[in-house]
Motif scaffolding. Structure first.
Motif, PDB file in Angstrom:
ATOM      1  N   ALA A 184      34.571 -29.118  -3.357  1.00 21.11           N
ATOM      2  CA  ALA A 184      35.319 -29.009  -1.892  1.00 21.11           C
ATOM      3  C   ALA A 184      36.233 -27.280  -1.494  1.00 21.11           C
ATOM      4  O   ALA A 184      36.688 -27.543  -0.274  1.00 21.11           O
ATOM      5  N   LYS A 185      37.287 -27.755  -2.296  1.00 17.40           N
ATOM      6  CA  LYS A 185      37.985 -26.381  -2.272  1.00 17.40           C
ATOM      7  C   LYS A 185      37.349 -25.073  -1.609  1.00 17.40           C
ATOM      8  O   LYS A 185      37.619 -24.192  -1.059  1.00 17.40           O
ATOM      9  N   VAL A 186      35.996 -24.861  -2.265  1.00 17.68           N
ATOM     10  CA  VAL A 186      35.010 -24.232  -1.887  1.00 17.68           C
ATOM     11  C   VAL A 186      34.892 -24.186  -0.776  1.00 17.68           C
ATOM     12  O   VAL A 186      34.992 -22.807  -0.040  1.00 17.68           O
ATOM     13  N   ILE A 187      33.823 -24.501  -0.630  1.00 18.86           N
ATOM     14  CA  ILE A 187      34.052 -24.645   1.301  1.00 18.86           C
ATOM     15  C   ILE A 187      35.270 -24.594   1.881  1.00 18.86           C
ATOM     16  O   ILE A 187      34.635 -24.195   2.740  1.00 18.86           O
ATOM     17  N   ARG A 188      36.443 -24.963   2.294  1.00 17.39           N
ATOM     18  CA  ARG A 188      37.369 -24.696   2.417  1.00 17.39           C
ATOM     19  C   ARG A 188      37.652 -23.381   2.510  1.00 17.39           C
ATOM     20  O   ARG A 188      38.048 -22.886   3.765  1.00 17.39           O
ATOM     21  N   ASN A 189      37.477 -22.705   1.379  1.00 18.67           N
ATOM     22  CA  ASN A 189      37.878 -21.412   1.806  1.00 18.67           C
ATOM     23  C   ASN A 189      37.423 -20.502   2.363  1.00 18.67           C
ATOM     24  O   ASN A 189      37.193 -19.550   2.811  1.00 18.67           O
ATOM     25  N   VAL A 190      35.870 -21.074   2.090  1.00 18.07           N
ATOM     26  CA  VAL A 190      34.948 -20.373   3.192  1.00 18.07           C
ATOM     27  C   VAL A 190      34.307 -20.533   4.161  1.00 18.07           C
ATOM     28  O   VAL A 190      33.737 -19.731   4.478  1.00 18.07           O
ATOM     29  N   PHE A 191      34.850 -21.986   4.745  1.00 22.75           N
ATOM     30  CA  PHE A 191      34.933 -22.343   6.332  1.00 22.75           C
ATOM     31  C   PHE A 191      34.821 -21.407   7.073  1.00 22.75           C
ATOM     32  O   PHE A 191      33.734 -21.377   8.107  1.00 22.75           O
ATOM     33  N   PRO A 192      35.492 -20.412   7.329  1.00 22.21           N
ATOM     34  CA  PRO A 192      36.466 -19.453   8.473  1.00 22.21           C
ATOM     35  C   PRO A 192      34.632 -18.318   8.693  1.00 22.21           C
ATOM     36  O   PRO A 192      35.092 -17.907   9.504  1.00 22.21           O
ATOM     37  N   TYR A 193      35.183 -18.034   7.271  1.00 22.63           N
ATOM     38  CA  TYR A 193      33.463 -16.678   7.277  1.00 22.63           C
ATOM     39  C   TYR A 193      32.305 -17.504   8.052  1.00 22.63           C
ATOM     40  O   TYR A 193      30.823 -16.759   7.535  1.00 22.63           O
ATOM     41  N   THR A 194      31.379 -18.978   7.827  1.00 20.19           N
ATOM     42  CA  THR A 194      30.812 -18.831   8.334  1.00 20.19           C
ATOM     43  C   THR A 194      30.392 -19.202   9.850  1.00 20.19           C
ATOM     44  O   THR A 194      30.714 -19.154  10.848  1.00 20.19           O
ATOM     45  N   GLY A 195      28.840 -19.547  10.256  1.00 19.56           N
ATOM     46  CA  GLY A 195      28.062 -19.844  11.713  1.00 19.56           C
ATOM     47  C   GLY A 195      27.605 -18.384  12.455  1.00 19.56           C
ATOM     48  O   GLY A 195      27.165 -17.935  13.097  1.00 19.56           O
ATOM     49  N   ARG A 196      27.369 -17.888  11.236  1.00 20.25           N
ATOM     50  CA  ARG A 196      26.737 -15.989  11.482  1.00 20.25           C
ATOM     51  C   ARG A 196      25.582 -16.359  11.335  1.00 20.25           C
ATOM     52  O   ARG A 196      24.389 -15.208  12.154  1.00 20.25           O
ATOM     53  N   ALA A 197      24.801 -16.839  10.074  1.00 20.78           N
ATOM     54  CA  ALA A 197      23.751 -16.730   9.480  1.00 20.78           C
ATOM     55  C   ALA A 197      22.213 -17.620  11.024  1.00 20.78           C
ATOM     56  O   ALA A 197      22.511 -18.751  11.366  1.00 20.78           O
ATOM     57  N   PHE A 198      21.230 -17.105  10.782  1.00 21.02           N
ATOM     58  CA  PHE A 198      20.606 -17.456  11.480  1.00 21.02           C
ATOM     59  C   PHE A 198      19.724 -18.827  10.405  1.00 21.02           C
ATOM     60  O   PHE A 198      19.189 -17.891   9.164  1.00 21.02           O
ATOM     61  N   VAL A 199      19.243 -20.188  10.657  1.00 17.54           N
ATOM     62  CA  VAL A 199      19.386 -20.980   9.718  1.00 17.54           C
ATOM     63  C   VAL A 199      17.284 -21.079  10.522  1.00 17.54           C
ATOM     64  O   VAL A 199      17.201 -22.171  11.408  1.00 17.54           O
ATOM     65  N   ILE A 200      16.801 -21.428   8.981  1.00 18.73           N
ATOM     66  CA  ILE A 200      15.165 -21.683   9.290  1.00 18.73           C
ATOM     67  C   ILE A 200      14.975 -23.128   8.397  1.00 18.73           C
ATOM     68  O   ILE A 200      14.453 -22.420   7.574  1.00 18.73           O
ATOM     69  N   GLY A 201      14.566 -23.815   8.994  1.00 26.29           N
ATOM     70  CA  GLY A 201      14.201 -24.931   8.129  1.00 26.29           C
ATOM     71  C   GLY A 201      12.502 -24.835   7.849  1.00 26.29           C
ATOM     72  O   GLY A 201      11.785 -24.597   8.880  1.00 26.29           O
ATOM     73  N   VAL A 202      11.994 -25.333   6.971  1.00 25.70           N
ATOM     74  CA  VAL A 202      10.837 -25.319   6.754  1.00 25.70           C
ATOM     75  C   VAL A 202      10.218 -25.994   5.941  1.00 25.70           C
ATOM     76  O   VAL A 202      10.423 -26.658   4.827  1.00 25.70           O
ATOM     77  N   THR A 203       9.096 -26.788   6.930  1.00 24.42           N
ATOM     78  CA  THR A 203       8.972 -28.090   5.906  1.00 24.42           C
ATOM     79  C   THR A 203       6.788 -28.521   5.994  1.00 24.42           C
ATOM     80  O   THR A 203       6.337 -27.653   7.760  1.00 24.42           O
ATOM     81  N   GLY A 204       6.645 -29.805   5.519  1.00 29.42           N
ATOM     82  CA  GLY A 204       5.699 -29.794   5.752  1.00 29.42           C
ATOM     83  C   GLY A 204       4.897 -30.504   4.618  1.00 29.42           C
ATOM     84  O   GLY A 204       5.119 -30.490   3.622  1.00 29.42           O
ATOM     85  N   PRO A 205       3.723 -31.070   4.701  1.00 30.46           N
ATOM     86  CA  PRO A 205       2.687 -31.738   3.268  1.00 30.46           C
ATOM     87  C   PRO A 205       2.939 -30.782   2.553  1.00 30.46           C
ATOM     88  O   PRO A 205       3.215 -29.513   2.259  1.00 30.46           O
ATOM     89  N   PRO A 206       3.122 -31.640   0.942  1.00 32.11           N
ATOM     90  CA  PRO A 206       2.466 -30.907   0.081  1.00 32.11           C
ATOM     91  C   PRO A 206       1.863 -29.712   0.008  1.00 32.11           C
ATOM     92  O   PRO A 206       0.839 -30.338   0.284  1.00 32.11           O
ATOM     93  N   GLY A 207       1.544 -28.626  -0.473  1.00 33.32           N
ATOM     94  CA  GLY A 207       1.084 -27.295  -0.596  1.00 33.32           C
ATOM     95  C   GLY A 207       0.790 -27.030   0.891  1.00 33.32           C
ATOM     96  O   GLY A 207      -1.020 -26.663   0.218  1.00 33.32           O
ATOM     97  N   ALA A 208       1.234 -27.295   1.817  1.00 31.67           N
ATOM     98  CA  ALA A 208       0.656 -26.795   2.886  1.00 31.67           C
ATOM     99  C   ALA A 208       0.465 -25.129   3.355  1.00 31.67           C
ATOM    100  O   ALA A 208       0.201 -24.299   3.393  1.00 31.67           O
ATOM    101  N   GLY A 209       1.582 -24.206   2.064  1.00 35.50           N
ATOM    102  CA  GLY A 209       1.987 -23.148   1.973  1.00 35.50           C
ATOM    103  C   GLY A 209       3.262 -22.957   2.326  1.00 35.50           C
ATOM    104  O   GLY A 209       3.520 -21.984   2.655  1.00 35.50           O
ATOM    105  N   LYS A 210       4.086 -23.624   2.132  1.00 38.14           N
ATOM    106  CA  LYS A 210       5.094 -23.152   2.805  1.00 38.14           C
ATOM    107  C   LYS A 210       5.731 -22.055   1.627  1.00 38.14           C
ATOM    108  O   LYS A 210       6.468 -21.656   2.786  1.00 38.14           O
ATOM    109  N   SER A 211       6.153 -22.473  -0.154  1.00 33.16           N
ATOM    110  CA  SER A 211       6.954 -21.289  -0.280  1.00 33.16           C
ATOM    111  C   SER A 211       6.216 -20.365   0.397  1.00 33.16           C
ATOM    112  O   SER A 211       6.392 -18.691   0.641  1.00 33.16           O
ATOM    113  N   THR A 212       4.424 -19.766  -0.354  1.00 29.80           N
ATOM    114  CA  THR A 212       3.405 -18.601   0.479  1.00 29.80           C
ATOM    115  C   THR A 212       4.101 -17.913   1.421  1.00 29.80           C
ATOM    116  O   THR A 212       4.768 -16.930   1.670  1.00 29.80           O
TER     117      THR A 212
END
Ligand SMILES: Nc1nc2c(ncn2[C@@H]2O[C@H](COP(=O)(O)OP(=O)(O)OP(=O)(O)O)[C@@H](O)[C@H]2O)c(=O)[nH]1
Ligand SMILES: [Mg+2]
Length: 312
Positions: free
Chosen positions: A29-57
């Motif tokens: 919790a303390k770590v998050i509190r300290n880093v929180f002001p520095y967040t909000g820059r990254a572009f967050v991509i979620g990759v999902t799908g059935p097992p073995g679809a080739g997500k990791s590749t």
């Protein structure tokens, strides 16, 4: 915990902090509190799908794309099944190991104690750490086999649903609710028979959300074909969601939902603790056993009593 090292992008500090989060360590919790002001820059991509679809590749190829553009990348491979065994997905790291030695790429498999809810919270905070550490792009991979892929929507700026051209998968995608969550659809393994059929099928089920019509991209993650097109779709999505009133509204909605979960969690914990220490519980339980009160009425009574004690 060396927050300053973490903020400078030190991978060891990052790994340590993620472990704290994974273990639901009180220091997290303390770590998050300290880093929180520095967040909000990254572009967050979620990759999902059935097992073995080739997500990791595919993620491996996306990493290469972003590295080529001199962008730093953080990857979280979420393994909901290991939330119960405590293990972590080895295959993913193997699949992405071409980037293992790159200091601008951080890859981590993640599990969490506390089931899907715990994992969602851990993922959200791990993304914050990667974001604060300066990663330009954060990619989160989850297997579409349960609730975890629905959770991914809540943390991603772009949710990529990876499908494959195989018979029967059409039904699976509908069943898993993947049509609803995709911002971009990928038909991977386009080298296999039936890719165009899958595209047609997806087109019939595409749902536009808030003015965004999810594009469909065919890829061959093994050779990298179509990855540039996917990257372009991601770039469009990034432009679409950044800035403006809409972005602020989205963020406020997300944070509201997160706060609601956190507050509910806290209340539930507080009540559970209070209940265990309350001798009234046993007394009322005996009333129910003796058929002098029904469980619902008993619960209401106990709740009111605890509530009064708490606000007093
Ligand atoms: N023919 C073909 N095979 C592919 C393609 N992409 C991935 N594969 C293969 O599919 C298998 C599964 O790939 P992964 O990347 O591990 O799939 P995944 O979706 O991450 O799998 P899980 O994380 O276990 O759900 C591997 O043997 C890959 O080499 C593709 O475009 N065409
Ligand atoms: Mg994988």
């Amino acid at each position: 915990m060396a927050i300053s090292s973490l903020l400078k992008g030190d991978h060891r500090a990052l790994a340590k902090a993620i472990t704290l989060i994974e273990n639901n360590d009180p220091r997290a919790a303390k770590v998050i509190r300290n880093v929180f002001p520095y967040t909000g820059r990254a572009f967050v991509i979620g990759v999902t799908g059935p097992p073995g679809a080739g997500k990791s590749t595919l993620v491996d190829k996306l990493i290469a794309h972003y590295r080529h553009k001199s962008k730093s990348v953080g990857v979280l491979a979420i393994d909901p099944s290991s939330a119960f065994t405590g293990g972590a997905l080895l295959g993913d790291r193997v699949r992405m190991q071409s980037h293992n030695l790159d200091p601008n790429v951080f890859i981590r498999s993640m599990a969490s104690r506390g089931g899907v809810g715990g994992l969602a919270k851990a993922t959200r905070n791990a993304i914050r750490l990667l974001d604060a550490s300066g990663k330009d792009v954060v990619i989160v991979e989850t297997v579409g086999a349960g609730q975890s892929e629905v959770e991914i929507v809540k943390v991603s700026d772009a949710t990529v649903v990876v499908t494959v051209p195989q018979l029967g998968d059409e039904v699976q995608i509908f069943k898993a609710g993947l049509m609803e969550i995709g911002d971009i659809f990928v038909v991977n393994k386009a080298d296999l028979l039936g890719a165009d059929r899958m595209v047609t099928y997806l087109m019939s089920g595409i749902i536009s959300k808030e003015g965004w019509k999810p594009p469909i991209v065919k890829t061959n993650a093994k050779t990298g074909e179509g990855v540039e097109e996917l990257a372009m779709a991601l770039e469009k999505r990034k432009t679409f969601i950044s800035g403006g009133k809409q972005a602020e509204k989205r963020q406020t909605e997300r944070i509201s939902a997160e706060l609601a979960v956190l507050v509910t969690e806290r209340m539930s914990e507080t009540f559970s603790k209070a209940l265990v220490n309350d001798d009234e519980l046993e007394r009322i339980a005996k009333l129910v056993v003796g058929k002098r009160m029904d469980p619902e009425t008993a619960a209401k009574k106990l709740f009111t009593k605890l509530w009064k004690k708490m606000v007093a």
